[in-house]
Design a protein around this motif. Structure first.
Motif, mmCIF file in Angstrom:
data_model
loop_
_atom_site.group_PDB
_atom_site.id
_atom_site.type_symbol
_atom_site.label_atom_id
_atom_site.label_comp_id
_atom_site.label_asym_id
_atom_site.label_seq_id
_atom_site.Cartn_x
_atom_site.Cartn_y
_atom_site.Cartn_z
ATOM 1 N N LEU A 143 0.800 -1.224 0.000
ATOM 2 C CA LEU A 143 0.000 0.000 0.000
ATOM 3 C C LEU A 143 0.834 1.277 0.000
ATOM 4 O O LEU A 143 0.360 2.328 -0.440
ATOM 5 N N LYS A 144 2.041 1.219 0.552
ATOM 6 C CA LYS A 144 2.934 2.389 0.625
ATOM 7 C C LYS A 144 2.280 3.558 1.366
ATOM 8 O O LYS A 144 2.484 4.714 1.028
ATOM 9 N N ASP A 145 1.493 3.256 2.384
ATOM 10 C CA ASP A 145 0.796 4.313 3.135
ATOM 11 C C ASP A 145 0.562 3.833 4.562
ATOM 12 O O ASP A 145 -0.170 2.865 4.790
ATOM 13 N N GLU A 146 1.202 4.519 5.520
ATOM 14 C CA GLU A 146 1.108 4.083 6.918
ATOM 15 C C GLU A 146 -0.303 4.220 7.475
ATOM 16 O O GLU A 146 -0.785 3.328 8.196
ATOM 17 N N LEU A 147 -0.980 5.313 7.172
ATOM 18 C CA LEU A 147 -2.303 5.540 7.749
ATOM 19 C C LEU A 147 -3.342 4.593 7.152
ATOM 20 O O LEU A 147 -4.212 4.101 7.866
ATOM 21 N N LEU A 148 -3.258 4.359 5.850
ATOM 22 C CA LEU A 148 -4.183 3.417 5.215
ATOM 23 C C LEU A 148 -3.987 2.016 5.777
ATOM 24 O O LEU A 148 -4.963 1.316 6.091
ATOM 25 N N THR A 149 -2.740 1.615 5.922
ATOM 26 C CA THR A 149 -2.450 0.295 6.499
ATOM 27 C C THR A 149 -2.986 0.200 7.915
ATOM 28 O O THR A 149 -3.613 -0.804 8.293
ATOM 29 N N TYR A 164 -0.536 -4.240 17.288
ATOM 30 C CA TYR A 164 0.914 -4.279 17.125
ATOM 31 C C TYR A 164 1.306 -3.883 15.702
ATOM 32 O O TYR A 164 2.332 -3.230 15.486
ATOM 33 N N GLY A 165 0.488 -4.282 14.726
ATOM 34 C CA GLY A 165 0.735 -3.844 13.360
ATOM 35 C C GLY A 165 0.570 -2.349 13.209
ATOM 36 O O GLY A 165 1.362 -1.680 12.530
ATOM 37 N N VAL A 166 -0.454 -1.791 13.857
ATOM 38 C CA VAL A 166 -0.657 -0.346 13.845
ATOM 39 C C VAL A 166 0.527 0.352 14.502
ATOM 40 O O VAL A 166 0.992 1.409 14.040
ATOM 41 N N ASN A 167 1.024 -0.216 15.584
ATOM 42 C CA ASN A 167 2.180 0.357 16.282
ATOM 43 C C ASN A 167 3.380 0.469 15.349
ATOM 44 O O ASN A 167 4.101 1.478 15.351
ATOM 45 N N LEU A 168 3.607 -0.554 14.540
ATOM 46 C CA LEU A 168 4.708 -0.509 13.584
ATOM 47 C C LEU A 168 4.530 0.649 12.612
ATOM 48 O O LEU A 168 5.490 1.361 12.296
ATOM 49 N N MET A 169 3.296 0.860 12.153
ATOM 50 C CA MET A 169 3.027 1.916 11.184
ATOM 51 C C MET A 169 3.182 3.317 11.791
ATOM 52 O O MET A 169 3.855 4.188 11.237
ATOM 53 N N LEU A 170 2.545 3.538 12.941
ATOM 54 C CA LEU A 170 2.438 4.893 13.487
ATOM 55 C C LEU A 170 3.581 5.277 14.418
ATOM 56 O O LEU A 170 3.945 6.455 14.507
ATOM 57 N N ALA A 190 -9.993 8.881 7.653
ATOM 58 C CA ALA A 190 -10.340 10.280 7.413
ATOM 59 C C ALA A 190 -9.095 11.155 7.266
ATOM 60 O O ALA A 190 -9.109 12.147 6.528
ATOM 61 N N ALA A 191 -8.006 10.804 7.976
ATOM 62 C CA ALA A 191 -6.788 11.626 7.954
ATOM 63 C C ALA A 191 -5.827 11.249 6.837
ATOM 64 O O ALA A 191 -4.853 11.965 6.584
ATOM 65 N N GLN A 192 -6.100 10.144 6.148
ATOM 66 C CA GLN A 192 -5.137 9.603 5.195
ATOM 67 C C GLN A 192 -4.777 10.574 4.079
ATOM 68 O O GLN A 192 -3.599 10.799 3.786
ATOM 69 N N ARG A 193 -5.792 11.187 3.453
ATOM 70 C CA ARG A 193 -5.519 12.058 2.309
ATOM 71 C C ARG A 193 -4.675 13.267 2.700
ATOM 72 O O ARG A 193 -3.716 13.624 2.004
ATOM 73 N N ARG A 194 -5.022 13.883 3.816
ATOM 74 C CA ARG A 194 -4.266 15.060 4.239
ATOM 75 C C ARG A 194 -2.834 14.689 4.599
ATOM 76 O O ARG A 194 -1.908 15.469 4.351
ATOM 77 N N TRP A 195 -2.636 13.527 5.201
ATOM 78 C CA TRP A 195 -1.282 13.096 5.542
ATOM 79 C C TRP A 195 -0.439 12.917 4.281
ATOM 80 O O TRP A 195 0.716 13.336 4.222
ATOM 81 N N ARG A 196 -1.001 12.341 3.247
ATOM 82 C CA ARG A 196 -0.252 12.113 2.020
ATOM 83 C C ARG A 196 0.101 13.426 1.329
ATOM 84 O O ARG A 196 1.096 13.509 0.601
ATOM 85 N N GLN A 197 -0.690 14.454 1.550
ATOM 86 C CA GLN A 197 -0.432 15.749 0.938
ATOM 87 C C GLN A 197 0.407 16.669 1.818
ATOM 88 O O GLN A 197 0.750 17.774 1.408
ATOM 89 N N SER A 198 0.738 16.191 3.028
ATOM 90 C CA SER A 198 1.426 17.041 3.999
ATOM 91 C C SER A 198 2.773 17.502 3.453
ATOM 92 O O SER A 198 3.578 16.753 2.919
#
Length: 404
Positions: free
Chosen positions: A276-282, A320-326, A391-399
């Protein structure tokens, strides 16, 4: 991330040292939670009172993350980690020697402060000393080391309860931590001294973390992750005892399956991220999977012992998977701003806000309303976290300040 000058073999050994130190920190952090039911019985205290030291340590750990995050960008990270290992060893010895709640509570709160000296400087050390390939490897390996540490403590503590008594569950990890501190310092004292990365030429201040970058929804999701992960892990032995009549040692031992599965969850989350190449989406997908498990838990509650264990294992595995991402991956985006440790400490601090809330709240709700209401809380938390990240995914990718 800049290419680093230490050799590839040294990067591998440094990764091993990082994993070892973080593994040991879990031995001296989770042992109280693993002994919680036994301490409640031994000291003849209520669930809520027995959980207070865990709640207090989560709060001091979270507050310490903010301070150590800032210090970790200014002081030699290997020295901060050395101090944290020695301090947590001392706190564990004091709990073993003085088994009174008026001593245990403040000491375990101080233990949270020493524990907070581990993660932010560790992330900075990884970001500064490792190249991109080794950083990615080490971030996964350190996450796995924490899971192995949790497994070890939930296997080790029941053995202590059966053979030596609960005091050994604090004394022996203290000895290991003190030895590890010496080993760590001896092998990291000659690492190249690297000043924090210079700030970006773009205008940036700390407030921009919350205005320009969508960190507020990320922090909310991290709080909810802490609620699920540590709340379920802490109270699983009590749930198994009261819901299915399992004895103390067996209930603690069965809790070891949670971090065991988290190893596979971490690897799965890493593979999902590569797609996916996206931490928030994952992270949002993983929380949604946890939500589904919470729904199934409502039907399994009080009916199927092994189903409940499997579902709790799956729910916490998702966290734990979320922890790895965030927690592990997001801070690297701030290397160009010289704020890896600061952001890492900030993110990790909010994990333990949720941990502190859940440790006390789940025990209180279980006492007043029963475990079914606790499971409904899990469902609400997982659903809210999933929606927040999506909800935050799009804004994060554009940050603007995502430094790739």
């Amino acid at each position: 991330m800049k290419k680093k000058s230490i050799s590839k073999p040294n990067m591998g050994f440094l990764s091993f040292l990082c994993c070892m130190s973080y593994f040991v920190s879990y031995l001296t952090r989770l042992n109280y939670a693993a002994c919680l039911v036994e301490l409640q019985n031994a000291l003849q205290i209520s669930k809520s009172l027995a959980g207070l030291p865990v709640t207090g340590s989560f709060l001091t750990y979270g507050a310490g993350q903010l301070v150590c995050g800032l210090l970790g960008d200014r002081l030699a990270p290997q020295k901060v980690i050395f101090t944290g290992l020695l301090g947590t060893a001392l706190c564990n010895i004091l709990v073993a020697v003085f088994p009174q709640m008026n001593v245990i509570l403040p000491v375990w709160c101080v233990n949270g402060l020493f524990q907070s000296m581990m993660w932010p400087p560790l992330v900075r050390l990884m970001a500064e000393q490792l190249d991109e390939v080794w950083f990615q490897k080490c971030s996964v390996l350190v996450s796995l080391a924490s899971s192995v540490g949790a497994i070890a403590i939930y296997v080790f503590v029941p053995l202590c309860l059966l053979i030596w008594g609960w005091q050994a569950a604090f004394f022996l990890p203290a000895v290991i931590a003190a030895g590890t501190a010496c080993f760590w310092y001896f092998h990291t004292r000659d690492l190249p001294d690297r000043a924090p990365a210079s700030a970006s030429k773009r205008s940036f201040d700390f407030a921009s973390l919350f205005t320009v970058i969508p960190l507020i929804p990320v922090l909310l999701a991290i709080v909810l992750m802490g609620v699920l992960r540590d709340g379920i892990t802490t109270w699983m032995p009590a749930y198994l005892m009261e819901g299915f009549g399992v004895n103390t040692s067996a209930s603690v031992l069965m809790t070891a399956v949670i971090p065991l599965f988290s190893i596979f969850s971490t690897l799965f989350a890493s593979a999902l991220y590569r797609k996916l190449k996206d931490e928030l989406l994952t992270g949002g997908i993983l929380f949604a999977a946890g939500l589904g498990c919470c729904v199934l838990m409502l039907f399994a509650h009080g009916r199927c012992f092994w189903c409940c264990i499997l579902l709790m294992m799956l729910i916490t595995g998702c966290t734990y998977g979320v922890n790895l991402m965030l927690i592990s991956r997001l801070p690297k985006y701030f290397a160009g701003l010289g704020m890896v440790s600061t952001v890492s400490g900030l993110l990790n601090a909010f994990t333990y806000v949720g941990s502190a809330v859940s440790t006390y709240a789940f025990g209180a709700v279980a006492e007043s309303s029963g475990w079914l209401q606790v499971i409904l809380l899990w469902l609400f938390v997982a659903g809210s976290a999933s929606v927040t990240l999506f909800a935050a995914q799009r804004r994060w990718r554009q940050s603007e300040y995502r430094c790739k």
